[in-house]
Design a protein around this motif. Structure first.
Motif, PDB file in Angstrom:
ATOM      1  N   PRO A  22       0.913  -1.261   0.237  1.00 34.61           N
ATOM      2  CA  PRO A  22      -0.042  -0.172  -0.161  1.00 34.61           C
ATOM      3  C   PRO A  22       0.669   1.140  -0.069  1.00 34.61           C
ATOM      4  CG  PRO A  22      -1.016  -1.640   1.385  1.00 34.61           C
ATOM      5  CD  PRO A  22       0.283  -2.265   1.103  1.00 34.61           C
ATOM      6  N   GLU A  23       1.932   1.223   0.522  1.00 41.14           N
ATOM      7  CA  GLU A  23       3.013   2.426   0.781  1.00 41.14           C
ATOM      8  C   GLU A  23       3.610   2.471  -0.665  1.00 41.14           C
ATOM      9  OE1 GLU A  23       4.299   2.311   5.450  1.00 41.14           O
ATOM     10  OE2 GLU A  23       5.622   1.101   3.877  1.00 41.14           O
ATOM     11  N   LEU A  24       3.857   1.601  -1.413  1.00 38.18           N
ATOM     12  CA  LEU A  24       4.612   1.724  -2.595  1.00 38.18           C
ATOM     13  C   LEU A  24       3.420   2.389  -3.560  1.00 38.18           C
ATOM     14  CD1 LEU A  24       6.694   1.554  -4.847  1.00 38.18           C
ATOM     15  CD2 LEU A  24       6.277  -0.954  -4.985  1.00 38.18           C
ATOM     16  N   VAL A  25       2.226   1.753  -3.429  1.00 37.40           N
ATOM     17  CA  VAL A  25       1.188   2.150  -4.532  1.00 37.40           C
ATOM     18  C   VAL A  25       0.905   3.487  -4.369  1.00 37.40           C
ATOM     19  CG1 VAL A  25      -1.362   1.753  -4.880  1.00 37.40           C
ATOM     20  CG2 VAL A  25       0.202  -0.140  -4.807  1.00 37.40           C
ATOM     21  N   LYS A  26       0.588   3.996  -3.153  1.00 38.57           N
ATOM     22  CA  LYS A  26       0.485   5.364  -2.759  1.00 38.57           C
ATOM     23  C   LYS A  26       1.533   6.126  -3.159  1.00 38.57           C
ATOM     24  CE  LYS A  26      -0.764   8.460   1.330  1.00 38.57           C
ATOM     25  NZ  LYS A  26       0.309   9.424   1.082  1.00 38.57           N
ATOM     26  N   GLY A  27       2.812   5.968  -2.914  1.00 42.47           N
ATOM     27  CA  GLY A  27       3.994   6.615  -3.416  1.00 42.47           C
ATOM     28  C   GLY A  27       4.067   6.829  -4.852  1.00 42.47           C
ATOM     29  N   LEU A  28       3.699   5.793  -5.816  1.00 40.03           N
ATOM     30  CA  LEU A  28       3.625   5.693  -7.239  1.00 40.03           C
ATOM     31  C   LEU A  28       2.637   6.789  -7.733  1.00 40.03           C
ATOM     32  CD1 LEU A  28       4.251   2.262  -7.886  1.00 40.03           C
ATOM     33  CD2 LEU A  28       5.846   3.717  -8.255  1.00 40.03           C
ATOM     34  N   VAL A  29       1.462   6.745  -6.977  1.00 40.67           N
ATOM     35  CA  VAL A  29       0.363   7.368  -7.568  1.00 40.67           C
ATOM     36  C   VAL A  29       0.652   9.000  -7.317  1.00 40.67           C
ATOM     37  CG1 VAL A  29      -2.047   8.110  -7.198  1.00 40.67           C
ATOM     38  CG2 VAL A  29      -1.412   5.776  -7.181  1.00 40.67           C
ATOM     39  N   GLU A  30       1.183   9.342  -6.121  1.00 47.67           N
ATOM     40  CA  GLU A  30       1.738  10.686  -5.805  1.00 47.67           C
ATOM     41  C   GLU A  30       2.789  11.293  -6.662  1.00 47.67           C
ATOM     42  OE1 GLU A  30       2.695  10.255  -1.840  1.00 47.67           O
ATOM     43  OE2 GLU A  30       0.536  10.674  -1.022  1.00 47.67           O
ATOM     44  N   LEU A  31       3.437  10.444  -7.034  1.00 50.50           N
ATOM     45  CA  LEU A  31       4.764  10.635  -8.202  1.00 50.50           C
ATOM     46  C   LEU A  31       4.319  10.801  -9.729  1.00 50.50           C
ATOM     47  CD1 LEU A  31       7.631   9.022  -6.314  1.00 50.50           C
ATOM     48  CD2 LEU A  31       7.378  11.520  -6.423  1.00 50.50           C
ATOM     49  N   GLY A  32       3.331  10.216  -9.746  1.00 46.44           N
ATOM     50  CA  GLY A  32       2.714  10.117 -11.170  1.00 46.44           C
ATOM     51  C   GLY A  32       3.431   8.925 -12.130  1.00 46.44           C
ATOM     52  N   ASP A 261      14.965   5.304   4.108  1.00 42.08           N
ATOM     53  CA  ASP A 261      13.722   5.533   3.807  1.00 42.08           C
ATOM     54  C   ASP A 261      13.269   5.305   2.341  1.00 42.08           C
ATOM     55  OD1 ASP A 261      11.059   7.070   5.072  1.00 42.08           O
ATOM     56  OD2 ASP A 261      11.505   7.796   3.263  1.00 42.08           O
ATOM     57  N   GLY A 262      12.114   4.478   2.478  1.00 44.40           N
ATOM     58  CA  GLY A 262      11.737   3.801   1.069  1.00 44.40           C
ATOM     59  C   GLY A 262      11.105   4.928   0.387  1.00 44.40           C
ATOM     60  N   ARG A 263      10.521   6.243   1.034  1.00 39.62           N
ATOM     61  CA  ARG A 263       9.691   7.079   0.266  1.00 39.62           C
ATOM     62  C   ARG A 263      10.981   7.916  -0.458  1.00 39.62           C
ATOM     63  NH1 ARG A 263       6.306   8.976   5.103  1.00 39.62           N
ATOM     64  NH2 ARG A 263       8.469   8.557   5.894  1.00 39.62           N
ATOM     65  N   GLU A 264      11.761   8.397   0.151  1.00 35.12           N
ATOM     66  CA  GLU A 264      13.179   8.963  -0.437  1.00 35.12           C
ATOM     67  C   GLU A 264      13.752   8.193  -1.409  1.00 35.12           C
ATOM     68  OE1 GLU A 264      17.554   9.150   1.484  1.00 35.12           O
ATOM     69  OE2 GLU A 264      16.229  10.517   2.636  1.00 35.12           O
ATOM     70  N   VAL A 265      14.114   6.920  -1.283  1.00 37.93           N
ATOM     71  CA  VAL A 265      14.522   6.363  -2.475  1.00 37.93           C
ATOM     72  C   VAL A 265      13.498   6.209  -3.432  1.00 37.93           C
ATOM     73  CG1 VAL A 265      15.068   3.967  -3.133  1.00 37.93           C
ATOM     74  CG2 VAL A 265      15.791   4.679  -0.807  1.00 37.93           C
ATOM     75  N   LEU A 266      12.178   5.972  -3.490  1.00 39.49           N
ATOM     76  CA  LEU A 266      11.334   6.059  -4.505  1.00 39.49           C
ATOM     77  C   LEU A 266      11.523   7.354  -5.211  1.00 39.49           C
ATOM     78  CD1 LEU A 266       9.054   4.719  -6.063  1.00 39.49           C
ATOM     79  CD2 LEU A 266       7.522   5.602  -4.507  1.00 39.49           C
ATOM     80  N   ALA A 267      11.269   8.580  -4.681  1.00 42.22           N
ATOM     81  CA  ALA A 267      11.481   9.947  -5.178  1.00 42.22           C
ATOM     82  C   ALA A 267      12.726   9.923  -5.909  1.00 42.22           C
ATOM     83  CB  ALA A 267      11.370  10.822  -4.164  1.00 42.22           C
ATOM     84  N   GLU A 268      13.929   9.456  -5.248  1.00 34.91           N
ATOM     85  CA  GLU A 268      15.222   9.644  -5.918  1.00 34.91           C
ATOM     86  C   GLU A 268      15.115   8.675  -7.139  1.00 34.91           C
ATOM     87  OE1 GLU A 268      19.219   8.859  -3.885  1.00 34.91           O
ATOM     88  OE2 GLU A 268      18.835   6.945  -4.559  1.00 34.91           O
ATOM     89  N   THR A 269      14.700   7.575  -7.196  1.00 33.95           N
ATOM     90  CA  THR A 269      14.678   6.757  -8.338  1.00 33.95           C
ATOM     91  C   THR A 269      13.900   7.149  -9.669  1.00 33.95           C
ATOM     92  OG1 THR A 269      14.717   4.552  -7.107  1.00 33.95           O
ATOM     93  CG2 THR A 269      13.831   4.511  -9.165  1.00 33.95           C
ATOM     94  N   VAL A 270      12.761   7.905  -9.465  1.00 37.42           N
ATOM     95  CA  VAL A 270      12.088   8.658 -10.248  1.00 37.42           C
ATOM     96  C   VAL A 270      12.987   9.961 -10.916  1.00 37.42           C
ATOM     97  CG1 VAL A 270      10.157  10.094 -10.720  1.00 37.42           C
ATOM     98  CG2 VAL A 270       9.712   7.993  -9.328  1.00 37.42           C
TER      99      VAL A 270
END
Length: 278
Positions: A22-32, A261-270
């Motif tokens: 759920p956290e990953l799905v939410k993060g992906l949606v927020e980042l487009g 922090d996973g949210r930080e890594v996700l944003a960095e990956t994008v």
């Protein structure tokens, strides 16, 4: 809403495995980001039906499911168990509404040095599984892994080897994966990509960087985009020139990234995807 620059982009959940689904799905949606690549084990832990519903309700597409494979056993009971597990993986892919099941084909059985025989057992397994997958709208995608994995994990090391297996079957049933981490070193990779594209065999395209030194065990040595030796824009040009217009996944196994922090890594990956691949 999907960012137009990120059309076709997907983040594999192993890149940020510290995030719950759920956290990953939410993060992906927020980042487009419109796509998500899945692994069977965390999906099973969350619940297959619940995962399918969560992703569908978020408007994301599942770009691949990993993994099937491990076809090289000689023992009849082990072979039967592998085939049964792969049928389950195909069913899971269909439930998750992805048309691509990634295959890691398997290494040498204990005591064996017969690479040719091991690859033929992969072909035998594909002959049994490809029609089953096709009936469920799922394609099998053979992933060649870097040669350092040939002994224990995957006797298919090059695109040519993967295509020699895939081309025994209809393209809509069996294709290949182009993964930059595993193929960046090979001076025949351009010819392999062109051959795969001409046959409509590119079923999955994945990004990860090659960094050194490799960690003990080497499985978690994939680098964040831009940290290593891979020319992602070159790979993208070659794959797109070969006719591929499907999704692009980032799939990274990296202990250092997982500790953050996973949210930080996700944003960095994008951000790295924008900087190094577009």
């Amino acid at each position: 809403m999907c960012d137009p620059e990120l059309t076709g982009f997907s983040v594999n959940q192993m890149t940020v495995k510290q995030l719950s689904l759920p956290e990953l799905v939410k993060g992906l949606v927020e980042l487009g980001v419109p796509g998500i690549g899945l692994w069977r084990e965390p999906v099973a832990e969350y619940g297959l039906a619940a995962a399918a519903r969560l992703i569908r309700d978020a408007g994301l597409s599942v770009t691949s499911l990993c993994r099937g494979g491990f076809f090289t056993a000689i023992d009849p009971a082990e072979r039967a168990a592998a085939l049964a597990d792969n049928r389950s993986a195909i069913d899971e892919a269909a439930e998750l509404a992805t048309d691509t099941l990634v295959l890691v084909s398997g290494g040498l059985p204990p005591g064996s040095r017969d690479l040719v025989g091991a690859r033929e057992r992969i072909a035998d397994a594909l002959a049994e599984l490809a029609p089953y997958a096709a009936e469920r709208g799922v394609r099998l995608a053979i992933e060649p892994l870097h040669p350092m994995y040939a002994a224990d994990r995957c006797v298919v090391s090059t695109l040519a080897q993967a295509l020699d297996l895939a081309e025994r079957f209809p393209a809509e049933q069996v294709g290949i994966v182009v993964d930059t981490y595993h193929l960046w070193w090979d001076d025949t990779v351009a010819a392999g990509i062109a051959r795969a594209g001409a046959g409509d065999r590119i079923h999955c395209f994945q990004f990860a960087d090659w960094t050194t030194p490799l960690p003990a065990g080497v499985l978690t040595g994939r680098g964040q985009l831009g940290d290593g030796a891979v020319d992602f824009r070159w790979f993208r040009r070659e794959v797109e020139s070969a006719g591929y217009a499907g999704p692009v996944e980032v799939e990274i196994f990296n202990d250092g990234m997982w500790a953050r922090d996973g949210r930080e890594v996700l944003a960095e990956t994008v951000a790295r995807y924008r900087e190094h691949t577009l």
